[in-house]
Design a protein around this motif. Sequence first.
Motif, PDB file in Angstrom:
ATOM      1  N   THR A 108       0.868  -1.191   0.000  1.00 50.05           N
ATOM      2  CA  THR A 108       0.000   0.000   0.000  1.00 50.05           C
ATOM      3  C   THR A 108       0.898   1.232   0.000  1.00 50.05           C
ATOM      4  O   THR A 108       2.104   1.154   0.303  1.00 50.05           O
ATOM      5  N   GLY A 109       0.285   2.382  -0.280  1.00 49.84           N
ATOM      6  CA  GLY A 109       1.018   3.640  -0.198  1.00 49.84           C
ATOM      7  C   GLY A 109       1.399   3.953   1.240  1.00 49.84           C
ATOM      8  O   GLY A 109       2.454   4.533   1.508  1.00 49.84           O
ATOM      9  N   PHE A 110       0.557   3.579   2.161  1.00 53.23           N
ATOM     10  CA  PHE A 110       0.850   3.789   3.584  1.00 53.23           C
ATOM     11  C   PHE A 110       2.166   3.083   3.932  1.00 53.23           C
ATOM     12  O   PHE A 110       3.046   3.629   4.586  1.00 53.23           O
ATOM     13  N   ASN A 113       5.342   4.781   2.676  1.00 55.43           N
ATOM     14  CA  ASN A 113       5.835   5.844   3.561  1.00 55.43           C
ATOM     15  C   ASN A 113       6.474   5.267   4.824  1.00 55.43           C
ATOM     16  O   ASN A 113       7.516   5.737   5.266  1.00 55.43           O
ATOM     17  N   HIS A 133       0.591  13.631   5.199  1.00 57.61           N
ATOM     18  CA  HIS A 133      -0.273  12.476   5.443  1.00 57.61           C
ATOM     19  C   HIS A 133       0.160  11.722   6.706  1.00 57.61           C
ATOM     20  O   HIS A 133       1.355  11.670   7.049  1.00 57.61           O
ATOM     21  N   SER A 135       0.631   8.719   7.295  1.00 51.17           N
ATOM     22  CA  SER A 135       1.642   7.671   7.116  1.00 51.17           C
ATOM     23  C   SER A 135       3.052   8.248   7.128  1.00 51.17           C
ATOM     24  O   SER A 135       3.989   7.590   7.603  1.00 51.17           O
ATOM     25  N   ASP A 176       4.117  16.126   1.392  1.00 50.35           N
ATOM     26  CA  ASP A 176       3.176  15.655   0.375  1.00 50.35           C
ATOM     27  C   ASP A 176       3.418  16.500  -0.881  1.00 50.35           C
ATOM     28  O   ASP A 176       3.727  17.697  -0.764  1.00 50.35           O
ATOM     29  N   SER A 180      -3.488  16.070   0.687  1.00 47.71           N
ATOM     30  CA  SER A 180      -4.654  15.209   0.471  1.00 47.71           C
ATOM     31  C   SER A 180      -5.960  15.801   0.957  1.00 47.71           C
ATOM     32  O   SER A 180      -7.023  15.439   0.470  1.00 47.71           O
ATOM     33  N   ASP A 205       6.001  12.779  -1.166  1.00 47.43           N
ATOM     34  CA  ASP A 205       4.949  11.761  -1.286  1.00 47.43           C
ATOM     35  C   ASP A 205       4.032  12.202  -2.428  1.00 47.43           C
ATOM     36  O   ASP A 205       3.224  13.121  -2.272  1.00 47.43           O
ATOM     37  N   ALA A 207       1.539  10.704  -3.717  1.00 52.04           N
ATOM     38  CA  ALA A 207       0.336   9.855  -3.743  1.00 52.04           C
ATOM     39  C   ALA A 207      -0.754  10.440  -4.638  1.00 52.04           C
ATOM     40  O   ALA A 207      -1.395   9.722  -5.401  1.00 52.04           O
ATOM     41  N   THR A 236       1.463   6.021  -4.477  1.00 53.39           N
ATOM     42  CA  THR A 236       0.466   4.960  -4.345  1.00 53.39           C
ATOM     43  C   THR A 236      -0.176   4.651  -5.690  1.00 53.39           C
ATOM     44  O   THR A 236      -0.190   5.501  -6.583  1.00 53.39           O
ATOM     45  N   SER A 238      -3.348   3.645  -5.520  1.00 56.71           N
ATOM     46  CA  SER A 238      -4.774   3.634  -5.162  1.00 56.71           C
ATOM     47  C   SER A 238      -5.502   4.895  -5.609  1.00 56.71           C
ATOM     48  O   SER A 238      -6.692   5.041  -5.351  1.00 56.71           O
ATOM     49  N   LYS A 239      -4.791   5.782  -6.291  1.00 57.27           N
ATOM     50  CA  LYS A 239      -5.477   7.017  -6.703  1.00 57.27           C
ATOM     51  C   LYS A 239      -5.463   7.095  -8.239  1.00 57.27           C
ATOM     52  O   LYS A 239      -6.358   6.557  -8.876  1.00 57.27           O
ATOM     53  N   GLY A 245      -1.537  -0.313  -3.930  1.00 57.83           N
ATOM     54  CA  GLY A 245      -0.112  -0.622  -3.839  1.00 57.83           C
ATOM     55  C   GLY A 245       0.648   0.675  -3.654  1.00 57.83           C
ATOM     56  O   GLY A 245       0.086   1.758  -3.826  1.00 57.83           O
TER      57      GLY A 245
HETATM   58  C1  PLP Z   1      -0.718  11.681   0.772  1.00 51.94           C
HETATM   59  C2  PLP Z   1      -1.005  10.233   0.974  1.00 51.94           C
HETATM   60  N1  PLP Z   1       0.015   9.385   1.143  1.00 51.94           N
HETATM   61  C3  PLP Z   1      -0.185   8.077   1.316  1.00 51.94           C
HETATM   62  C4  PLP Z   1      -1.447   7.543   1.344  1.00 51.94           C
HETATM   63  C5  PLP Z   1      -1.637   6.075   1.578  1.00 51.94           C
HETATM   64  O1  PLP Z   1      -1.930   5.448   0.383  1.00 51.94           O
HETATM   65  P1  PLP Z   1      -2.653   4.024   0.330  1.00 51.94           P
HETATM   66  O2  PLP Z   1      -4.105   4.292   0.319  1.00 51.94           O
HETATM   67  O3  PLP Z   1      -2.159   3.412  -0.915  1.00 51.94           O
HETATM   68  O4  PLP Z   1      -2.231   3.267   1.535  1.00 51.94           O
HETATM   69  C6  PLP Z   1      -2.535   8.368   1.157  1.00 51.94           C
HETATM   70  C7  PLP Z   1      -3.894   7.794   1.155  1.00 51.94           C
HETATM   71  O5  PLP Z   1      -4.846   8.332   1.585  1.00 51.94           O
HETATM   72  C8  PLP Z   1      -2.323   9.753   0.967  1.00 51.94           C
HETATM   73  O6  PLP Z   1      -3.339  10.592   0.823  1.00 51.94           O
END
Ligand code: PLP
Length: 419
Positions: A108-110, A113, A133, A135, A176, A180, A205, A207, A236, A238-239, A245
Amino acid sequence: MADVFDKLLSSSAPSFMETGFRPFYQALSARDGEARVRCERVVMAACNDYLGLSGDPRVTGAAARATERYGASCSGSRALCGTLPLHEELEARLAAFLGCEAAIVTTTGFQANLALAPLFGRGDLVFSDMANHASLMDAIRLGWAGKRPYRHSDMAGLERQLVTADPDAGKVIVTDGLFSMEGDLCRLPEISALARRHGARVVVDGAHDIGLLGAHGRGVAEHFGVPDAVDLYTGTFSKCFGSIGGLLAGPAHIIGYLRYTARPLLFSASMTPASVAAALAALDIVEAEPERRTRVLDLAGRLDSGLRALGFDTGSARAVVTPIIPVYIGGAELCARMWEEVLAEGVFTSAVVAPGVPVGRELIRLTLQATHTDEHLAHILGAFAAAGRRLGVIPAVAVGRAATAGPQRDRDAMPVHVR
Ligand SMILES: Cc1ncc(COP(=O)(O)O)c(C=O)c1O
């Protein structure tokens, strides 16, 4: 004797849950800018699938084929049995796309980070935007470096911190790319200039901006025309990539080091075959169809000016309006009521309260997708006008030209009503 479960129940966190409003954990199914919520069809304005790729048949087809071929899971960490040739292909493609020596993908993106933690060593200093964020903040907590938070996008504050820092400490600025919740961009050219002057590294980041910003979708650095400003990216799928991922991209020796030290890579199962294949297919589309970026940015500009004209506070004027549009409401309960009223008008949004934003800065977060139609946009504006007036969040009469001249909600076009 204190019981940890009882202590949790008496803390302030659940009080919001007792207001009767339920903006969180709503079960729904969404696709192409619409969703079904509580059995009703609504406009989806809360999803981070900015380019509208999660339902694209090229992406879903790739995911289905990879599942057929490799199974639903690798059932192991990247370091052990969880690396497919597909993971390596995605990493090579990403490194080339971002102009970096190497890349590695996480589940995941989390986790991408969190994988930064080994960079934050004892005696080092991490300078971090307070709106970063969660994370990134957790990664900093996990590391050993000294913490130097600076107010959101406050470059003078960042400079003060750098000037007074131990000149011998290793320094890293973490931000970031596209924030977000606020929807604004980091001030990368200034961050980069400060970093050079003070011998700091820059970690961004991406993301929300990788895939979205810049002529080729390479993110904030490309947007600002400062390709060398970023030392290390995280991001990430996921966006903008319609999958799930995470990624890290940067110098080969740093990525190589993280392969053997980052615990999310060593101790968590790898991205599923379907997610990797979907991300690869999405990357093809990100590269081949820049019109998706243009479309969603155009929609965002129109929505932002329509909301402002109605009297909503969407934050200080931004040079670039992004598909993340915050509508500041102030107060958790009013924010939840606004969320409920907007949903009743047929639009699904995100209510954002602490800890997502500071107390007093509660907001409704709107996000747009390239697959939204002009009718969706009109519907969102109409829903906000009706709900905002009912709750007294905006004046009964529009304050600007765009609201009176702008699109009105067409009840027949989107026959939705949710209660
Ligand atoms: C700025 C930022 N970084 C990281 C993430 C984490 O990404 P993921 O949803 O892939 O875990 C998010 C998700 O909300 C985000 O907004």
